[in-house]
Enzyme design. Structure first.
Site, PDB file in Angstrom:
ATOM      1  N   CYS A   1       0.619  -1.392   0.076  1.00 42.46           N
ATOM      2  CA  CYS A   1      -0.485   0.101   0.115  1.00 42.46           C
ATOM      3  C   CYS A   1       0.767   1.464  -0.490  1.00 42.46           C
ATOM      4  O   CYS A   1       0.167   2.196  -0.471  1.00 42.46           O
ATOM      5  CB  CYS A   1      -0.929   0.263   1.190  1.00 42.46           C
ATOM      6  SG  CYS A   1      -0.062  -0.554   2.652  1.00 42.46           S
TER       7      CYS A   1
ATOM      8  N   HIS B   1      -2.239   0.485   7.328  1.00 48.03           N
ATOM      9  CA  HIS B   1      -2.830   1.123   5.376  1.00 48.03           C
ATOM     10  C   HIS B   1      -2.281   2.387   5.394  1.00 48.03           C
ATOM     11  O   HIS B   1      -1.925   3.369   6.066  1.00 48.03           O
ATOM     12  CB  HIS B   1      -4.183   0.807   5.479  1.00 48.03           C
ATOM     13  CG  HIS B   1      -4.882   0.495   3.720  1.00 48.03           C
ATOM     14  ND1 HIS B   1      -3.902  -0.029   3.089  1.00 48.03           N
ATOM     15  CD2 HIS B   1      -5.574   1.131   3.128  1.00 48.03           C
ATOM     16  CE1 HIS B   1      -4.384   0.516   1.993  1.00 48.03           C
ATOM     17  NE2 HIS B   1      -5.307   1.012   1.614  1.00 48.03           N
TER      18      HIS B   1
ATOM     19  N   ASP C   1      -8.442   5.788  -1.999  1.00 52.74           N
ATOM     20  CA  ASP C   1      -7.517   4.804  -1.996  1.00 52.74           C
ATOM     21  C   ASP C   1      -7.430   4.158  -2.626  1.00 52.74           C
ATOM     22  O   ASP C   1      -7.548   2.590  -3.789  1.00 52.74           O
ATOM     23  CB  ASP C   1      -8.452   3.248  -0.907  1.00 52.74           C
ATOM     24  CG  ASP C   1      -7.660   2.676  -0.322  1.00 52.74           C
ATOM     25  OD1 ASP C   1      -6.671   2.442  -0.811  1.00 52.74           O
ATOM     26  OD2 ASP C   1      -8.247   1.775   0.930  1.00 52.74           O
TER      27      ASP C   1
END
Length: 685
Positions: free
Chosen positions: A432, A476, A492
């Site tokens: 991520c 994250h 995202d």
């Protein structure tokens, strides 16, 4: 140590050791257990040196050899001081202090000669036990310390027992009894003693890492990421049906400054009146919940995006919100904390129209990622200039991630200088942080303000206690872009590359490491349901320990007084209740001691019952007649029949139970046999 004992016995050694040797070996074993509990938190050489010293001392005890002289002890002490300074750079402080205490405990056994030396070792070991709480206060740690505590109490009781060779099991029973007798007092002190703050309350050059959060994000320096299953926080929602996992974003550090490799929190150079403000705009009904946050040694307070009111932390640790919606406390979270919060999962924030403060989120370092800058120009030409084209540019970048062959992986390899270029054009793989960083760089290159937000996303429900569990592996990174008329909008990009990462639908799994990991993996393959249930049960037990023990705070004490009937409890009320309990327990203890002093000896009471029965048969005796003489008088007056012989044998065993070294009978057994004895008949004159 046990193997050495077995070997010596197999070689023809005596089956039992002298008491001094046995006691020394037992103390060394207990110390070894105390040090083993600390092994994960001290330098490797400390564990090795301690093990060597304890093994050396055990060998001397088995051979009844003299202890080493002072030059040996002084040399080892100087070696310890030098190694400690080399490891920690100081001889002071928590880490260096724990190291010295552990090694000095082992070195003290080399002069373990008299009982006074043993007492010093015992109490130094008790102090070493306390240092375990510097690092962990978990249920597993408490269980290990309880075993060590019982071992030290057993050794302490054994040292006070009279000469001879009383079995260690007897000392262990006394120690366990003492611990049980003291448990109610400890419970009262735990509930009522004023809760004070506990005493325990770096760059990484290894190209590997563990999932979790940091106060900065270094892109491309981690070659392999290991998923950390440790728990970061637990959540109990007011509604028994929690929101969908894909909506659960627990906001943490926000990074707006980028130097080409590293993202940091933004320090704006604009005057205060020109900087951005939060401008939070909640929509819809809030979600209420309670968070149990594990210690993170950071001031970060995690809530769902986005909370309108500050959570209330215990101990007066005030919480404030930054313009980037990050909640931070005045002091780091060094112990377990529990707090309530309300969040609006549907919200907007930030300015709706362009402001000069947004320029901070357009800055890119010169000389980095030229191909990404070129890609931004091409996309700008394709979709047009100006703020109106920003939504189309964001969607175009997400579509490139969906269809361009990009992969979400835990093994992206070490990136070079141009991290965004390598992600977009060469490797097309990362976790991520790579995806969020590359996306934010591309947005800024297209004149769209962007920043990186880190925190936790998703989680899972514990099926045993119903708590929502968020782990370090749920850490994250995502992005926020500013769009005119909308403000800051969450984007995202990892969801475009690997949709299963968002929520709890699908997660990458790190390979099992070590024997424990291999065993857990094998068990999971054989029976995944059983493995998941065992794990959920263990975590529920740990959560109960956290809620009822570690999270028992000053506020909990006042709530207890309120439940006892105090309308407005204060510290004076707490002191009054504690003093009353202490006085009451002291009076009960005094009454118990008085009753014990007046109570007859159970052995003498049993002998008196036998004497009274014999007096009915004509065998005269008094309080000073011992059982052996009583048996002789009985034989002289009643003969040598089977009943007389059985009663005489019982009297001899009663005497051996009191005065013999090993009678083979307990007082309870003798009492039961007394009730079943066949009594002789009195002779007629």
């Amino acid at each position: 140590m046990l193997n050495a004992l077995r070997t010596s016995r197999a070689a023809g050694a005596p089956p039992s050791l002298p008491r001094e040797t046995r006691d020394t070996l037992f103390v060394l074993a207990v110390i070894a257990w105390v040090v083993a509990l600390q092994a994960a938190h001290i330098p490797w050489w400390t564990t090795a040196l301690t093990a060597g010293v304890l093994a050396w001392r055990a060998r001397l005890a088995l051979r009844a050899a003299p202890l080493p002289g002072w030059p040996w002890r002084l040399g080892l002490l100087l070696l310890t001081l030098g190694a400690t300074f080399a490891s920690h750079g100081t001889l002071l402080g928590q880490e260096a202090g724990v190291t010295l205490v552990v090694v000095l405990l082992a070195l003290k056994t080399l002069e373990l000669r008299a009982r006074r030396d043993a007492f010093v070792v015992f109490f130094l070991a008790f102090f070493t036990l306390l240092t375990h709480f510097f690092y962990s206060q978990s249920l597993l740690t408490a269980a290990g310390i309880l075993v060590a505590l019982l071992g030290l109490l057993t050794a302490l009781v054994n040292a006070h027992m009279p000469v001879g060779q009383p079995p260690l099991s007897q000392a262990a029973r006394y120690a366990a009894g003492m611990a049980l007798m003291g448990a109610p007092i400890m419970l009262v002190l735990f509930l009522l003693f004023p809760r004070l703050a506990p005493l325990w309350g770096t760059p990484n050059t290894d190209p590997s890492g563990r999932s979790g959060l940091s106060d900065e994000m270094r892109v491309g320096e981690i070659a392999q990421l290991a998923l950390d299953d440790s728990i970061a926080l637990r959540v109990r929602f007011d509604d028994p049906r929690p929101p969908p996992a894909g909506l659960l974003y627990f906001r943490g550090p926000v990074f707006g400054s980028f130097d080409g490799r590293q993202w940091r929190p933004l320090e704006s150079g604009f005057p205060r009146e020109q900087r951005l403000t939060a401008q939070l705009r909640p929509r819809g009904e809030p979600v209420g919940y309670e968070v149990t946050l594990e210690p993170n040694r950071r001031p970060w307070v995690f809530v769902l995006e986005a909370a309108t009111a500050a959570p209330e932390l215990p101990g007066g640790n005030r919480v404030r919100m930054s313009e980037a919606l990050q909640w931070t406390a005045q002091r780091p979270i060094n112990s377990l904390v529990r707090y309530r919060a309300q969040s609006h999962l549907d919200f907007g924030h930030g300015p709706l129209e362009a402001q000069i403060g947004l320029q901070d989120y357009l800055q890119l370092p010169p000389g980095f990622n030229p191909r990404t800058l070129q890609l931004a120009q091409e996309m700008r030409r394709q979709h047009g200039p100006g703020p109106a084209a920003a939504p189309a540019l964001v969607n175009a970048a997400l579509e490139r991630l969906r269809t361009g062959g990009y992969r979400y992986t835990l093994e992206p390899g070490v990136y070079g200088r141009h991290t965004a270029d390598e992600f977009w054009f060469d490797r097309k793989a990362g976790f991520c942080e790579h995806i969020a960083s590359g996306f934010a760089v591309l947005m800024r290159a297209m004149d769209i303000p962007a920043r990186v937000v880190t925190g936790y996303q998703g989680g899972e429900t514990n099926t045993v206690d119903g708590y929502w569990t968020v782990r370090q592996r749920d850490a994250h990174a995502w992005t926020e872009v500013w769009l005119q008329g909308q403000g800051w909008v969450r984007v995202d990009p990892t969801g475009a590359v690997f949709p299963g990462r968002i929520g709890s639908v699908q997660r990458l799994q790190a390979p099992a490491a070590g024997f424990a990991g291999a065993f857990a993996g094998a068990l999971g393959n054989l029976n995944p349901t059983l493995t998941a249930q065992l794990r959920a049960t263990w975590e529920a037990v740990n959560n109960a320990w956290n809620q009822w023990v570690l999270d028992y705070t000053q506020g909990s004490q006042l709530e207890l007084l309120r439940a006892l009937g105090f309308a407005s409890p204060s510290w004076q009320d707490l002191a009054t209740v504690l003093l009353g309990v202490v006085v009451g327990v002291s009076l009960l203890g005094a009454l118990w001691a008085l009753w014990e002093r007046q109570r007859h000896d159970p052995w003498l009471r049993l002998l008196r019952r036998a004497r009274q029965r014999l007096e009915r048969l004509g065998v005269a005796s008094d309080e000073r007649t011992p059982p052996r003489e009583l048996a002789q008088r009985m034989k002289a007056q009643l003969g040598d029949g089977p009943a007389v012989q059985g009663l005489a044998d019982w009297l001899l065993r009663l005497e051996a139970q009191r005065y013999g070294r090993d009678s083979g009978s307990t007082l309870a057994q003798l009492r039961r046999e007394f009730r079943r004895l066949a009594w002789p008949v009195r002779r007629r004159a």
